[in-house]
Scaffold this active site. Structure first.
Site, short mmCIF file in Angstrom:
data_model
loop_
_atom_site.label_atom_id
_atom_site.label_comp_id
_atom_site.label_asym_id
_atom_site.label_seq_id
_atom_site.Cartn_x
_atom_site.Cartn_y
_atom_site.Cartn_z
N THR A 134 -10.83 -35.60 8.31
CA THR A 134 -10.88 -35.99 9.72
C THR A 134 -12.21 -36.69 9.97
OG1 THR A 134 -11.61 -33.73 10.26
CG2 THR A 134 -9.27 -34.25 10.57
N LYS B 4 -11.47 -30.21 3.10
CA LYS B 4 -11.99 -30.98 4.22
C LYS B 4 -12.76 -30.03 5.12
CE LYS B 4 -10.80 -31.34 8.02
NZ LYS B 4 -11.14 -30.73 9.38
N THR C 239 -12.81 -24.68 10.76
CA THR C 239 -12.34 -26.06 10.59
C THR C 239 -12.42 -26.55 9.15
OG1 THR C 239 -12.28 -28.24 11.62
CG2 THR C 239 -14.47 -27.38 11.20
#
Length: 214
Positions: A124, A150, A161
């Site tokens: 992202t 990621k 995240t």
């Protein structure tokens, strides 16, 4: 923004998920699979949209994603993990995901370019891809372990995240895989912090398909 990880044979799976009280629909689907000790053969990951805080519609979109890859690869739906990362609170453009899966699945390959594209497709706001491959020798048998990840910003202990996907061809018992993986998480992913927040979609998963025949 769409990646598929595929094993030629069903693989043992161990996974660790976010401790956030709010969990995204695709993560709930994955948790149900690992809770029932399902063998996993494929993972589909989309970036840009987390499909989080999307309620029943979000869960149905995650199921449709699993069903699409299941039908495309002719494998059981319960062998397909679905993971998403990106913006929270926005419905998934599931028609684009379905179309993308049907276009991408026939191109699956174990070559280096495909591996690079898979690592790039899950990012992202990351500024670079995160990947590694190691080979180890077990009694004169070569075993391979590969991983991609990621994660950038909003990182806090318990993998905020972060999405992490590890694959290996090692032949290992499920109990030992769980023990090795989950004890390792404490000294790796769960020691990272940036800004003190946790996320709705975080997970780390390892697939071991036994094809090394060690």
């Amino acid at each position: 923004d769409l990646s598929i990880i595929y094993s030629k044979v069903p693989a043992l799976c161990s996974a660790v998920y976010t401790k956030n009280v709010v969990k995204a629909p695709p993560l709930l689907w994955c948790e149900s699979l690992t809770k029932n000790n399902e063998k996993i053969q494929a993972i589909v990951i989309n970036s840009g949209n987390a499909n989080a805080c999307t309620g029943e519609r979000g869960y149905n979109d995650a199921l449709l994603t699993a069903e699409t890859l299941s039908d495309t690869l002719s494998i059981p739906k319960k062998s397909v993990m679905v993971t998403s990362t990106g913006v929270i609170g926005v419905y998934l453009p599931v028609h684009k995901i379905v179309k993308g899966i049907k276009e991408l699945a026939p191109k699956l390959s174990d070559d280096d370019e495909s591996a690079q594209n898979c690592a790039l497709g899950i990012l992202t706001t990351d500024t670079f891809k995160k990947e590694i491959t190691l080979e180890v020798d077990i009694k004169n048998t070569k075993v391979t372990i590969s991983g991609i990840a990621k994660g950038s910003g909003m990182i806090h202990p318990n993998m905020a995240t972060m999405l992490n996907f590890i694959t290996t061809d090692i032949n290992i018992e499920k109990e030992l895989l769980d023990e090795a993986f989950k004890s390792n998480i404490d000294d790796t992913f769960n020691m990272i912090t940036v800004d003190g927040e946790t996320s709705t979609n975080d997970m780390a998963v390892i697939l071991a398909n036994g094809m090394a025949n060690n």
